[in-house]
Scaffold this active site. Structure first.
Site, PDB file in Angstrom:
ATOM      1  N   LYS A 161      -4.427  -2.198  -8.885  1.00 31.81           N
ATOM      2  CA  LYS A 161      -3.932  -0.693  -8.985  1.00 31.81           C
ATOM      3  C   LYS A 161      -2.509  -0.219  -8.337  1.00 31.81           C
ATOM      4  CE  LYS A 161      -5.595   1.826  -4.969  1.00 31.81           C
ATOM      5  NZ  LYS A 161      -4.545   2.955  -4.663  1.00 31.81           N
ATOM      6  N   ASN A 162      -2.235  -0.697  -7.430  1.00 31.99           N
ATOM      7  CA  ASN A 162      -0.854  -0.203  -6.828  1.00 31.99           C
ATOM      8  C   ASN A 162       0.633  -0.922  -7.641  1.00 31.99           C
ATOM      9  OD1 ASN A 162      -2.712   1.715  -5.221  1.00 31.99           O
ATOM     10  ND2 ASN A 162      -1.775   0.564  -3.486  1.00 31.99           N
ATOM     11  N   ARG A 221      -2.722  11.381  -5.111  1.00 31.80           N
ATOM     12  CA  ARG A 221      -1.304  11.488  -4.333  1.00 31.80           C
ATOM     13  C   ARG A 221      -0.387  10.923  -5.237  1.00 31.80           C
ATOM     14  NH1 ARG A 221       1.153  10.721  -0.441  1.00 31.80           N
ATOM     15  NH2 ARG A 221       3.228   9.378  -0.520  1.00 31.80           N
ATOM     16  N   CYS A 232      -4.359  12.765   3.157  1.00 31.96           N
ATOM     17  CA  CYS A 232      -5.475  12.860   2.948  1.00 31.96           C
ATOM     18  C   CYS A 232      -5.991  11.891   4.312  1.00 31.96           C
ATOM     19  CB  CYS A 232      -5.249  10.822   2.242  1.00 31.96           C
ATOM     20  SG  CYS A 232      -4.680  10.039   2.422  1.00 31.96           S
ATOM     21  N   ARG A 251       1.525  11.944   4.437  1.00 30.14           N
ATOM     22  CA  ARG A 251       2.093  11.093   3.660  1.00 30.14           C
ATOM     23  C   ARG A 251       2.729  12.217   3.062  1.00 30.14           C
ATOM     24  NH1 ARG A 251      -2.290   8.205   1.519  1.00 30.14           N
ATOM     25  NH2 ARG A 251      -0.309   6.948   0.622  1.00 30.14           N
ATOM     26  N   PRO A 252       3.939  12.407   4.160  1.00 26.67           N
ATOM     27  CA  PRO A 252       5.241  13.926   3.382  1.00 26.67           C
ATOM     28  C   PRO A 252       6.012  12.648   1.976  1.00 26.67           C
ATOM     29  CG  PRO A 252       5.794  12.154   5.201  1.00 26.67           C
ATOM     30  CD  PRO A 252       4.433  11.800   5.024  1.00 26.67           C
ATOM     31  N   ASP A 268       9.283  13.586   1.650  1.00 31.15           N
ATOM     32  CA  ASP A 268      11.003  13.868   2.169  1.00 31.15           C
ATOM     33  C   ASP A 268      11.635  13.111   1.343  1.00 31.15           C
ATOM     34  OD1 ASP A 268       8.980  12.287   4.536  1.00 31.15           O
ATOM     35  OD2 ASP A 268      11.270  12.075   4.732  1.00 31.15           O
ATOM     36  N   LEU A 269      11.448  11.418   1.499  1.00 34.49           N
ATOM     37  CA  LEU A 269      11.957  10.358   1.191  1.00 34.49           C
ATOM     38  C   LEU A 269      12.238  10.549  -1.007  1.00 34.49           C
ATOM     39  CD1 LEU A 269      11.391   7.178   3.633  1.00 34.49           C
ATOM     40  CD2 LEU A 269      13.367   9.036   4.121  1.00 34.49           C
ATOM     41  N   ASP A 320      -3.146  -1.907   3.730  1.00 32.15           N
ATOM     42  CA  ASP A 320      -4.501  -1.497   3.557  1.00 32.15           C
ATOM     43  C   ASP A 320      -5.042  -3.045   3.115  1.00 32.15           C
ATOM     44  OD1 ASP A 320      -2.394  -1.011   0.300  1.00 32.15           O
ATOM     45  OD2 ASP A 320      -3.160   0.558   2.257  1.00 32.15           O
ATOM     46  N   VAL A 330       2.251   1.774  10.199  1.00 28.73           N
ATOM     47  CA  VAL A 330       2.196   2.283   8.850  1.00 28.73           C
ATOM     48  C   VAL A 330       1.521   4.060   8.817  1.00 28.73           C
ATOM     49  CG1 VAL A 330       1.781   2.371   6.549  1.00 28.73           C
ATOM     50  CG2 VAL A 330       2.873  -0.039   7.862  1.00 28.73           C
ATOM     51  N   ARG A 378     -11.890   4.281  -6.177  1.00 31.71           N
ATOM     52  CA  ARG A 378     -10.898   4.046  -6.554  1.00 31.71           C
ATOM     53  C   ARG A 378     -10.045   2.782  -6.775  1.00 31.71           C
ATOM     54  NH1 ARG A 378      -8.349   8.517  -2.781  1.00 31.71           N
ATOM     55  NH2 ARG A 378      -6.360   7.821  -3.995  1.00 31.71           N
TER      56      ARG A 378
HETATM   57  C1  EPZ Z   1       1.400   3.012  -1.172  1.00 31.83           C
HETATM   58  O1  EPZ Z   1       1.009   4.211  -0.972  1.00 31.83           O
HETATM   59  C2  EPZ Z   1       0.629   2.476  -1.193  1.00 31.83           C
HETATM   60  N1  EPZ Z   1      -0.301   3.305  -2.586  1.00 31.83           N
HETATM   61  C3  EPZ Z   1      -0.533   2.373  -0.372  1.00 31.83           C
HETATM   62  O2  EPZ Z   1      -2.209   2.361  -0.591  1.00 31.83           O
HETATM   63  C4  EPZ Z   1      -0.632   1.922   0.727  1.00 31.83           C
HETATM   64  O3  EPZ Z   1      -0.901   2.164   1.872  1.00 31.83           O
HETATM   65  C5  EPZ Z   1       1.023   2.052   0.842  1.00 31.83           C
HETATM   66  O4  EPZ Z   1       1.676   2.130  -0.228  1.00 31.83           O
HETATM   67  C6  EPZ Z   1       1.537   0.966   2.158  1.00 31.83           C
HETATM   68  O5  EPZ Z   1       1.348   0.427   1.736  1.00 31.83           O
HETATM   69  C7  EPZ Z   1       0.338   3.226  -3.795  1.00 31.83           C
HETATM   70  O6  EPZ Z   1       1.342   1.811  -4.081  1.00 31.83           O
HETATM   71  C8  EPZ Z   1      -0.373   4.007  -4.959  1.00 31.83           C
HETATM   72  P1  EPZ Z   1       4.146   4.629   2.035  1.00 31.83           P
HETATM   73  P2  EPZ Z   1       2.836   5.284  -0.228  1.00 31.83           P
HETATM   74  O7  EPZ Z   1       5.328   5.947   1.293  1.00 31.83           O
HETATM   75  O8  EPZ Z   1       3.441   5.102  -1.760  1.00 31.83           O
HETATM   76  C9  EPZ Z   1       6.198   7.424   5.004  1.00 31.83           C
HETATM   77  C10 EPZ Z   1      -4.216   2.576  -1.024  1.00 31.83           C
HETATM   78  O9  EPZ Z   1      -5.017   1.792  -0.528  1.00 31.83           O
HETATM   79  N2  EPZ Z   1       6.873   8.439   4.256  1.00 31.83           N
HETATM   80  O10 EPZ Z   1       4.844   3.055   1.548  1.00 31.83           O
HETATM   81  O11 EPZ Z   1       1.945   6.845  -0.221  1.00 31.83           O
HETATM   82  C11 EPZ Z   1       4.582   7.933   5.486  1.00 31.83           C
HETATM   83  O12 EPZ Z   1       4.203   8.810   5.931  1.00 31.83           O
HETATM   84  C12 EPZ Z   1      -2.698   3.116  -0.574  1.00 31.83           C
HETATM   85  O13 EPZ Z   1      -4.280   1.506  -2.205  1.00 31.83           O
HETATM   86  C13 EPZ Z   1       7.278   8.906   4.900  1.00 31.83           C
HETATM   87  O14 EPZ Z   1       7.885   9.494   5.637  1.00 31.83           O
HETATM   88  O15 EPZ Z   1       3.431   4.518   1.076  1.00 31.83           O
HETATM   89  C14 EPZ Z   1       4.301   6.343   5.941  1.00 31.83           C
HETATM   90  O16 EPZ Z   1       3.351   6.370   7.256  1.00 31.83           O
HETATM   91  C15 EPZ Z   1      -3.699   4.124   0.585  1.00 31.83           C
HETATM   92  N3  EPZ Z   1       8.601  10.282   3.899  1.00 31.83           N
HETATM   93  C16 EPZ Z   1       4.510   5.344   5.249  1.00 31.83           C
HETATM   94  O17 EPZ Z   1       5.897   6.320   4.783  1.00 31.83           O
HETATM   95  C17 EPZ Z   1       8.201   9.611   2.368  1.00 31.83           C
HETATM   96  O18 EPZ Z   1       8.556  10.684   1.867  1.00 31.83           O
HETATM   97  C18 EPZ Z   1       4.005   4.596   4.218  1.00 31.83           C
HETATM   98  O19 EPZ Z   1       4.203   5.351   3.390  1.00 31.83           O
HETATM   99  C19 EPZ Z   1       7.176   8.611   2.137  1.00 31.83           C
HETATM  100  C20 EPZ Z   1       6.692   7.699   2.707  1.00 31.83           C
END
Ligand code: EPZ
Length: 418
Positions: free
Chosen positions: A22-23, A93, A117, A122-123, A125-126, A305, A327, A397
């Protein structure tokens, strides 16, 4: 409302074919916006999240056709919009992953803010920092964000945290930017490598995916291609845990063993036998498991995950196990549900202490997010009596045909609609 009923089951036995990731499929579908020719994707999992992403693409003017259950044709030659609508963004998202491709293709994009969620705020900013580094003007307003630019120009972007989504969005935007982009402290997940391989087939110039430094050299346009999505390492891990928790003997097939390393290592530490071959892994569960300690980290660390699924396993391991979730800030929603089933778990901020060994009992429980739902199925396999899981839309999902796959291993599981 649909529910899943799981009753105490015999030790699971047999083999299960793992679906496409999925991811990996979600960012690759978003990336299809970057091209103007036919793109054929194989091993696309048949999931709710994929349906939503397809709706998003169609709302932007892409032509999408499901050639078979797991085969999708996308053509984004005639995009008609650069705006994603509110309800679709709110449903999932990951729809936010179209922002980078739209900015690159259309020079403008308007998106409602992706909902937070249950597992965290889930910010984004990056993601936005990356778009601004490439020269986009980003404007945030109460429930949305827009980005526009005459021309994206390559730059160096440092990610404060190796965010998966931000890394993906910036790679996609940079493929059509002028010059070279370097992403430092990039996420290294296998799904990012798959996205980069897909983009290279389209004619993009991307190197370093899978390492902390990814270099993208912009090109004028991207072509069509055919791509097979990599297997889902989290679905595979979920079924590997099912062998451990039930003391069974399960082979997961159509997987890439190197993607499973942190999961395999922890299952071995917990006393299970793991036999790897080129595209499958066999887990022979040990009912007298050994307590373990887990700390979730960005790849190649232990995946967040898989945290809920391992926490369910820990309730069956005699002794004290611990989980540290680094995380996401709120990813222990499943603890209350497992406690209701009789588990002994203490949570203190980002740490959970599990005292395992006491049998669980079947209860009415709620899936609070996709992986929490999977954890409740695992717990239901060994709990005394019947476990009824509601809010199973979370599970649908991210898991294709989940009850059929578990039933194929001998689980006593069914879906009801009451
Ligand atoms: C991806 O989400 C996955 N989703 C998530 O899987 C997975 O848990 C996550 O990566 C971590 O591995 C998809 O790929 C669709 P992140 P993503 O940006 O990209 C912080 C599932 O179960 N952050 O790596 O949203 C954030 O707050 C889902 O399939 C910022 O601070 O994850 C979090 O603490 C759940 N600023 C951390 O990074 C930003 O701009 C990880 O988020 C973006 C993120």
């Amino acid at each position: 409302m649909e529910k899943i009923i799981v009753k105490k089951s015999p030790a699971l036995r047999g083999s299960v074919r793992i679906s496409g990731s999925k991811n990996a499929a979600l960012p690759i579908l978003a990336a299809s916006i970057l091209g103007t020719e036919d793109i054929i994707l194989e091993d696309v999992p048949d999931l709710k999240d994929i349906e939503i992403m397809i709706e998003v693409l169609e709302s932007l003017g892409s032509k999408v056709e499901k050639l078979e259950k797991n085969k999708v044709l996308v053509n984004s030659k005639n995009l008609t919009s650069y705006e994603t609508n509110y309800e679709l963004m709110n449903k999932m998202r990951a729809s936010f992953l179209v922002m980078g491709p739209l900015l690159a293709r259309m020079g403008k994009t308007v998106n409602s803010l992706p909902g937070g969620c249950n597992i965290g705020s889930r910010p984004i900013d990056l993601h936005l920092k990356g778009f601004e580094a490439l020269g986009a003007k980003v404007v945030c307003y109460d429930d949305g964000v827009s980005a526009s630019c005459n021309e994206l120009v390559g730059n160096v972007v440092y990610l404060d945290f190796p965010s998966v989504g931000a890394t993906e969005n910036i790679i996609m935007a940079a493929t059509l930017a002028k010059g070279e982009t370097v992403i430092e402290n990039a996420a290294k997940e296998p799904e990012i490598v798959d996205l980069a391989n897909f983009l290279r087939k389209m004619g993009a110039i991307v190197t370093g995916a899978g390492t902390s430094t990814i270099v993208i050299k912009g090109v004028k346009e991207l072509k069509g291609c055919t791509h097979q999505i990599i297997p889902d390492r989290i679905e595979a891990g979920t079924f590997m845990v099912s062998a451990a928790i039930s003391g069974g003997d399960v082979s997961v097939e159509n997987i890439i063993p190197s993607h499973m390393k942190p999961i395999t290592a922890k299952l071995i530490e917990a006393g299970n036998k793991v036999i790897e071959s080129d595209d499958k892994i066999r887990v022979i569960g040990n009912p007298e498991g050994i307590p373990i300690n887990i700390k979730t980290l960005p790849y190649p660390g232990f995946p967040t995950d898989m945290q809920a699924q391992f926490l369910a396993l820990m309730t069956s391991l005699k002794g004290k196990s611990t989980v540290i979730e680094t995380v996401f800030e709120n990813r222990f929603m499943h603890v209350a549900q497992l406690t209701k089933m009789g588990a002994d778990i203490e949570v203190n901020d980002r740490k959970a202490l599990v005292t395992g060994g006491r049998p669980l009992r079947g209860e009415e429980v709620i899936a609070t997010d996709l992986r929490a739902g999977a954890a409740l199925i695992l717990a239901g396999l060994v709990a005394e009596g019947k476990t009824t899981i509601s809010d199973i839309y979370h599970i649908d999902r991210g898991y294709e045909d989940i009850e059929e796959k578990f039933r194929g291993l001998g689980a006593n599981i069914e879906r009801i609609d009451e």
